[in-house]
Design a protein around this motif. Structure first.
Motif, PDB file in Angstrom:
ATOM      1  N   GLU A   1       0.835  -1.198   0.000  1.00  0.00           N
ATOM      2  CA  GLU A   1       0.000   0.000   0.000  1.00  0.00           C
ATOM      3  C   GLU A   1       0.872   1.252   0.000  1.00  0.00           C
ATOM      4  O   GLU A   1       2.019   1.219   0.459  1.00  0.00           O
ATOM      5  N   GLN A   2       0.315   2.339  -0.504  1.00  0.00           N
ATOM      6  CA  GLN A   2       1.035   3.613  -0.479  1.00  0.00           C
ATOM      7  C   GLN A   2       0.515   4.440   0.692  1.00  0.00           C
ATOM      8  O   GLN A   2      -0.602   4.932   0.671  1.00  0.00           O
ATOM      9  N   GLN A   3       1.334   4.556   1.735  1.00  0.00           N
ATOM     10  CA  GLN A   3       0.925   5.364   2.887  1.00  0.00           C
ATOM     11  C   GLN A   3       0.953   6.846   2.533  1.00  0.00           C
ATOM     12  O   GLN A   3       1.695   7.263   1.646  1.00  0.00           O
ATOM     13  N   SER A   4       0.154   7.626   3.231  1.00  0.00           N
ATOM     14  CA  SER A   4       0.084   9.073   2.966  1.00  0.00           C
ATOM     15  C   SER A   4       1.385   9.751   3.374  1.00  0.00           C
ATOM     16  O   SER A   4       2.133   9.254   4.228  1.00  0.00           O
ATOM     17  N   GLU A   5       1.637  10.891   2.765  1.00  0.00           N
ATOM     18  CA  GLU A   5       2.827  11.677   3.109  1.00  0.00           C
ATOM     19  C   GLU A   5       2.825  12.039   4.585  1.00  0.00           C
ATOM     20  O   GLU A   5       3.867  12.023   5.247  1.00  0.00           O
ATOM     21  N   GLY A   6       1.635  12.372   5.087  1.00  0.00           N
ATOM     22  CA  GLY A   6       1.515  12.741   6.500  1.00  0.00           C
ATOM     23  C   GLY A   6       1.912  11.597   7.417  1.00  0.00           C
ATOM     24  O   GLY A   6       2.625  11.810   8.416  1.00  0.00           O
ATOM     25  N   PHE A   7       1.469  10.385   7.074  1.00  0.00           N
ATOM     26  CA  PHE A   7       1.813   9.222   7.905  1.00  0.00           C
ATOM     27  C   PHE A   7       3.311   8.936   7.833  1.00  0.00           C
ATOM     28  O   PHE A   7       3.955   8.665   8.849  1.00  0.00           O
TER      29      PHE A   7
END
Length: 365
Positions: free
Chosen positions: A176-182
């Motif tokens: 999965e591609q985690q968000s930049e914030g995470f």
């Protein structure tokens, strides 16, 4: 079709065998929901609860008693009308009644035979007896790599025709591609350097962390290590203190699967110079994370790493260091290898593995 599983590791193991068990049931349920998947154990846990909530997955509490897993679980599967019993961690029950049921066992590795020095005499004898008994009892054996298949033939004296190689995948978090914030929050929480190389796995002698540390001695390349410490850690600590490298190496424990996936993606290079593995899931995790991988040219690791990982002699710290340094200084080479490795690793995706498993079960039936 009804397939019963020994679910002890499914519920109570946090790493390798537990992840294998949970992923196997999850992908079968996802792609073949018309079957019933029966999880047999004395109790459940929070692990795998999302899988247990699926309508085609059923938990059955097994008979009580200190040896119920060995003496009663097989009969419990037969009472449920299971067509197949699958032991997910090298073991099968010892007792069965006359009700027809096919028996399958997955054998992950025979490291206790190849590297007896890492195990007590008693543990080696018990492991060998359990694995040999399961291999003889099973109608078919799943080996998780060609290397493991060769070892089963050699050490357990099993005919090749009884064994099928079915690779395993890895947790969905790595795909999965985690968000930049995470990603940023993980970076801050773990105090990660701007650039770093990564090693993941229990800090034990077989995993060979000391030769990574020796390989980067004399450089300013930061190393992040994620894994549980054993006595072997003391060797690493002594070397780091003696060579003024304490600040160069960051040790992390207790990170979640999502946090670990983010750490893989943030790393420049993944380094895994293990002396021997049954398969080497961390290599697959790195390739799915699009992180270039340096790993050993031994055991099954080339099977997991493909032709575009970089291979080293795990006994040679200079070789390890030279190849880390080459990749560290060559962004274009890292990118080239990452893209081709990402194509290769798709063979370890959920759907092809689920198809192989279901074809395997159907052939047995």
């Amino acid at each position: 079709m009804k397939i019963a599983f020994d679910a002890k590791r499914f519920f109570h193991n946090t790493s390798g065998l537990g992840n294998y068990s949970r992923d196997l049931v999850r992908i079968l349920s996802q792609y073949y929901p018309d079957n019933q998947y029966i999880l047999l154990n004395k109790n459940t846990s929070e692990r795998g609860k999302d899988i247990l909530d699926r309508p085609d997955v059923l938990f059955v509490e097994t008979s009580k008693g200190s040896l119920s897993r060995q003496l009663k679980m097989g009969k419990d599967a037969q009472k449920q009308g299971a067509d197949i019993f699958h032991g997910l961690s090298g073991e099968l029950p010892l007792k069965w009644d006359k009700t027809p049921i096919k028996k399958v066992v997955t054998i992950h590795d025979l490291i206790f035979m190849r590297y007896p020095q890492y195990y007590s005499f008693f543990d080696r004898k018990i492991h060998f007896w359990k694995f040999k008994k399961a291999a003889d009892t099973a109608d078919k054996i799943i080996a998780i790599s060609e290397q493991t298949k060769r070892d089963i033939i050699h050490y357990l004296k099993v005919p090749e025709t009884k064994i099928e190689v079915i690779y395993q995948g890895c947790h969905k978090a790595f795909k999965e591609q985690q968000s930049e914030g995470f990603m940023q929050s993980v970076k801050e929480k773990c105090k990660l350097p701007e650039r770093f190389i990564l090693n993941v796995g229990t800090i034990e002698e077989r995993k060979n962390l000391l030769n990574i540390v020796k390989g980067i001695h004399g450089t300013d390349i930061p190393l992040v290590v994620v894994g549980r410490k054993t006595k072997y850690y003391q060797k690493i600590e002594r070397f780091l203190k003696k060579n003024n490298m304490v600040k160069q190496v960051l040790f992390l424990e207790g990170v979640s699967m999502d946090e670990l996936a983010a750490i893989y993606k943030l790393a420049d290079i993944f380094v895994y110079p293990s002396f021997f593995e049954g398969f080497g899931i961390p290599v697959i995790e790195a390739l799915f994370s699009k992180t270039v991988t340096v790993t050993s040219n031994t055991s099954c690791l080339p099977e997991a790493g493909g032709s575009d990982s970089v291979y080293i002699d795990p006994n040679n710290a200079l070789d390890i260091g030279a190849k880390i340094k080459f990749l560290w200084e060559n962004e274009s080479e890292r990118k080239r290898r990452v893209e081709r490795s990402f194509e290769f690793v798709q063979k370890f995706n959920d759907q092809p593995i689920a198809e192989e498993l279901m074809n395997f079960y159907q052939k047995i039936i």
